[in-house]
Design a protein around this motif. Structure first.
Motif, mmCIF file in Angstrom:
data_model
loop_
_atom_site.group_PDB
_atom_site.id
_atom_site.type_symbol
_atom_site.label_atom_id
_atom_site.label_comp_id
_atom_site.label_asym_id
_atom_site.label_seq_id
_atom_site.Cartn_x
_atom_site.Cartn_y
_atom_site.Cartn_z
ATOM 1 N N HIS A 107 18.255 -3.831 30.626
ATOM 2 C CA HIS A 107 18.468 -3.659 29.883
ATOM 3 C C HIS A 107 16.769 -3.928 28.974
ATOM 4 C CE1 HIS A 107 19.950 -5.923 25.518
ATOM 5 N NE2 HIS A 107 20.267 -4.540 25.801
ATOM 6 N N ALA A 108 16.739 -3.064 27.796
ATOM 7 C CA ALA A 108 15.796 -3.230 26.638
ATOM 8 C C ALA A 108 15.621 -3.361 25.277
ATOM 9 C CB ALA A 108 14.443 -2.522 27.590
ATOM 10 N N ASN A 109 15.500 -4.139 24.360
ATOM 11 C CA ASN A 109 15.532 -4.470 23.007
ATOM 12 C C ASN A 109 14.678 -4.223 22.140
ATOM 13 O OD1 ASN A 109 16.802 -4.971 21.248
ATOM 14 N ND2 ASN A 109 18.766 -6.047 21.184
ATOM 15 N N HIS A 110 14.050 -3.530 22.411
ATOM 16 C CA HIS A 110 13.046 -3.237 20.780
ATOM 17 C C HIS A 110 12.926 -3.325 19.839
ATOM 18 C CE1 HIS A 110 10.996 -1.507 25.324
ATOM 19 N NE2 HIS A 110 12.066 -1.296 25.547
ATOM 20 N N GLY A 111 14.138 -4.011 19.549
ATOM 21 C CA GLY A 111 14.494 -3.749 17.814
ATOM 22 C C GLY A 111 15.578 -2.532 17.288
ATOM 23 N N TRP A 112 14.757 -1.428 17.128
ATOM 24 C CA TRP A 112 14.715 -0.470 16.845
ATOM 25 C C TRP A 112 15.145 0.435 17.761
ATOM 26 C CZ3 TRP A 112 13.936 4.173 18.842
ATOM 27 C CH2 TRP A 112 11.947 3.989 20.254
ATOM 28 N N ASN A 170 20.439 6.445 30.897
ATOM 29 C CA ASN A 170 20.291 5.770 29.591
ATOM 30 C C ASN A 170 21.262 5.361 28.452
ATOM 31 O OD1 ASN A 170 18.063 4.640 31.205
ATOM 32 N ND2 ASN A 170 16.557 5.639 29.870
ATOM 33 N N ASP A 171 21.800 4.582 28.436
ATOM 34 C CA ASP A 171 22.982 4.204 27.554
ATOM 35 C C ASP A 171 22.078 3.778 25.994
ATOM 36 O OD1 ASP A 171 25.259 3.948 26.326
ATOM 37 O OD2 ASP A 171 25.594 2.326 27.211
ATOM 38 N N ASP A 172 21.441 4.346 24.521
ATOM 39 C CA ASP A 172 20.714 4.330 23.819
ATOM 40 C C ASP A 172 21.473 4.204 22.593
ATOM 41 O OD1 ASP A 172 18.770 4.224 25.813
ATOM 42 O OD2 ASP A 172 17.645 6.409 24.991
#
Length: 238
Positions: free
Chosen positions: A13-18, A45-47
């Motif tokens: 999991h990666a949350n970059h804000g945008w 990837n589930d974006d």
């Protein structure tokens, strides 16, 4: 028969804000030696991309890149001269081949766009890059599986991929039981539950869970609730 179960809450999991992204296989800062790939399937990837935001122009080569929108509008531009918007019901593919540049962004400012981006190792390397996009009737996947990606040399109705791979989407109502036959000897199938709950060969799967099955000719699927499922029929050796 071999199986591998990937739970939704064990994805990277990666949350970059945008960008809020979940990785079924090792990608960017997420590395799990047990989740490098499933046969020729390299990335799932589930974006979710915030309104008006997106991925700047970046390169790819020798990879088959499939995008499946789940909601919202995804705008695409590439170095082949393609400019397009894809929405739920449509599937896009790029054969990066010898190399391309492309960008993706959320066309809308007021809502997020959600989509799957899937990478598959190619059958032939260093081909001329190509692009395809196709709209599919969602009604035609009710209680059955609709082919949306298929090999370039097949007549199976999907967008063409440079690999012996088939992707199918199904919307199954509660209690429906069906089977899926592997399209090619030596392939396995990676099942990804988009919504709802199902059982595959007795294994229970919930939303965003996945099950890889190989060394078999078919799988048995039962919908424990209304469910939306993506099946990726993939060469296990390539």
């Amino acid at each position: 028969m071999k199986t591998i179960f990937h739970k939704a809450d064990e994805r990277g999991h990666a949350n970059h804000g945008w960008l809020n992204s979940y990785h079924s296989f090792s990608f960017a800062g997420f590395h799990d030696p047990n989740k490098i790939h499933f046969g020729a399937l390299r990335v799932l990837n589930d974006d979710t991309v915030s309104g008006g935001m997106g991925f700047g122009t970046h390169p790819h080569d020798n990879m088959e890149i499939v995008s499946i929108p789940l909601s919202g509008d995804l705008e695409h531009k590439d170095s082949m001269g393609n400019t397009a918007v894809i929405r739920k019901g449509e599937v896009q593919i790029m054969s990066a081949g010898t190399g391309i540049y492309h960008s993706e962004k959320n066309k809308n400012h007021g809502e997020a766009v959600k989509f799957l981006q899937i990478w598959v190792f190619p059958k032939l390397r260093n081909i001329e890059p190509r692009y395809d996009q196709k709209e599919f009737s969602i009604e035609e996947r009710k209680n059955k599986f609709q082919t949306v990606v298929s090999p370039l040399d097949s007549n199976d109705g999907g967008v063409g991929i440079n690999q012996d791979a088939w992707f199918s989407l199904g919307n199954l109502e509660t209690g429906v039981e069906t089977s899926y036959e592997i399209k090619r000897q030596g392939n396995g199938v990676y099942a990804f539950v988009l919504e709802g709950e199902i059982e595959i060969n007795g294994q229970k799967l919930g939303r965003r869970d996945a099950l890889g099955v190989s060394e078999t000719e078919a799988i048995q699927i039962k919908a424990s609730s209304d469910a939306e499922v993506l099946l990726m029929d993939i060469p296990m050796s390539f």
